[in-house]
Design a protein around this motif. Structure first.
Motif, short mmCIF file in Angstrom:
data_model
loop_
_atom_site.label_atom_id
_atom_site.label_comp_id
_atom_site.label_asym_id
_atom_site.label_seq_id
_atom_site.Cartn_x
_atom_site.Cartn_y
_atom_site.Cartn_z
N LEU A 75 41.67 56.93 43.13
CA LEU A 75 40.63 55.92 43.20
C LEU A 75 39.45 56.25 42.28
N ILE A 76 39.06 57.51 42.27
CA ILE A 76 37.96 57.94 41.40
C ILE A 76 38.35 57.74 39.93
N ALA A 77 39.56 58.17 39.57
CA ALA A 77 40.01 58.04 38.18
C ALA A 77 40.06 56.58 37.75
N ALA A 78 40.54 55.70 38.64
CA ALA A 78 40.62 54.27 38.31
C ALA A 78 39.23 53.66 38.17
N ALA A 79 38.29 54.10 39.00
CA ALA A 79 36.95 53.54 38.99
C ALA A 79 36.17 53.87 37.72
N VAL A 80 36.49 54.99 37.07
CA VAL A 80 35.72 55.39 35.89
C VAL A 80 36.36 54.93 34.58
N GLN A 81 37.44 54.18 34.65
CA GLN A 81 38.07 53.68 33.43
C GLN A 81 37.19 52.61 32.79
N PRO A 82 37.21 52.51 31.45
CA PRO A 82 36.38 51.50 30.79
C PRO A 82 36.84 50.07 31.10
N GLU A 83 38.13 49.87 31.34
CA GLU A 83 38.65 48.57 31.71
C GLU A 83 38.78 48.50 33.23
N GLN A 84 38.56 47.31 33.79
CA GLN A 84 38.74 47.16 35.22
C GLN A 84 40.21 47.37 35.57
N GLN A 85 40.44 47.97 36.71
CA GLN A 85 41.80 48.31 37.14
C GLN A 85 42.15 47.59 38.43
N ARG A 86 43.38 47.11 38.48
CA ARG A 86 43.94 46.59 39.73
C ARG A 86 45.04 47.58 40.11
N LEU A 87 45.03 48.04 41.35
CA LEU A 87 46.06 48.96 41.81
C LEU A 87 47.23 48.15 42.37
N LEU A 88 48.43 48.50 41.94
CA LEU A 88 49.65 47.90 42.45
C LEU A 88 50.27 48.91 43.40
N THR B 290 48.71 51.28 38.00
CA THR B 290 47.52 50.48 37.75
C THR B 290 47.86 49.40 36.73
N LEU B 291 47.08 48.34 36.78
CA LEU B 291 47.18 47.26 35.81
C LEU B 291 45.78 47.06 35.24
N SER B 292 45.64 47.28 33.95
CA SER B 292 44.33 47.20 33.32
C SER B 292 43.97 45.78 32.95
N GLY B 293 42.70 45.47 33.14
CA GLY B 293 42.14 44.21 32.69
C GLY B 293 41.30 44.48 31.45
N THR B 294 40.21 43.78 31.36
CA THR B 294 39.25 44.05 30.30
C THR B 294 37.99 44.59 30.97
N ALA B 295 37.02 44.98 30.18
CA ALA B 295 35.80 45.53 30.75
C ALA B 295 35.13 44.54 31.70
N SER B 296 35.29 43.24 31.45
CA SER B 296 34.59 42.26 32.28
C SER B 296 35.51 41.46 33.21
N GLN B 297 36.83 41.65 33.12
CA GLN B 297 37.72 40.81 33.91
C GLN B 297 38.97 41.57 34.36
N LEU B 298 39.33 41.34 35.62
CA LEU B 298 40.57 41.88 36.16
C LEU B 298 41.75 41.06 35.66
N PRO B 299 42.96 41.63 35.69
CA PRO B 299 44.14 40.83 35.35
C PRO B 299 44.23 39.63 36.31
N ASP B 300 44.74 38.50 35.80
CA ASP B 300 44.84 37.31 36.65
C ASP B 300 46.04 37.41 37.60
N ASN B 301 46.15 36.46 38.50
CA ASN B 301 47.21 36.48 39.52
C ASN B 301 48.61 36.46 38.90
N GLU B 302 48.80 35.69 37.86
CA GLU B 302 50.11 35.61 37.21
C GLU B 302 50.51 36.96 36.61
#
Length: 128
Positions: free
Chosen positions: A10-23, A82-94
């Motif tokens: 959780l800590i590692a995912a939180a400090v990534q430059p891109e937002q992360q969604r955990l699968l 993990t599934l990376s988004g962008t710095a300002s947006q999480l990956p979408d539902n699709e």
């Protein structure tokens, strides 16, 4: 960063430059059929439930395990990627649904090199 526990993930995912969604996929360990007598039976992981979570939705492994317990499904191993988004947006539902389907397919085929596995206590498991 070395990851040995779920909380460290959780800590590692939180400090990534891109937002992360955990699968997250919960699986049961089942013995493989047709094992040779006298040889330690190998096990296969069978997915039984999966979910995606934003990093901010998780705080401890114990709370996640309690949430899973309320679903009423037994499980032995939690597999995570993990599934990376962008710095300002999480990956979408699709994108998320497609990634979860791909993850489950990989687990069913024993292709888990890119997944972290945790036991019921939240400790990282090593693949044999």
């Amino acid at each position: 960063m070395n990851i040995a526990t779920f909380e460290e993930l959780l800590i590692a995912a939180a400090v990534q430059p891109e937002q992360q969604r955990l699968l997250l996929t919960f699986a049961v360990a089942e013995p493989e059929p047709d094992t040779t007598p006298g040889v330690r039976a190998r096990t296969t992981l069978v997915p039984v439930m999966c979910v995606d979570k934003q990093v901010a939705e998780l705080d401890t492994f114990a709370n996640l395990a309690e949430e899973a317990k309320r679903m009423g499904q037994n499980w032995d191993v939690l597999l995570v990627t993990t599934l990376s988004g962008t710095a300002s947006q999480l990956p979408d539902n699709e994108q998320t649904e497609a990634a979860l389907r791909k993850m489950i397919k990989a687990i069913r085929h024993g292709q888990m090199e890119r997944l972290l596995a945790f036991d019921r206590g939240g400790d990282l498991l090593q693949y044999a």
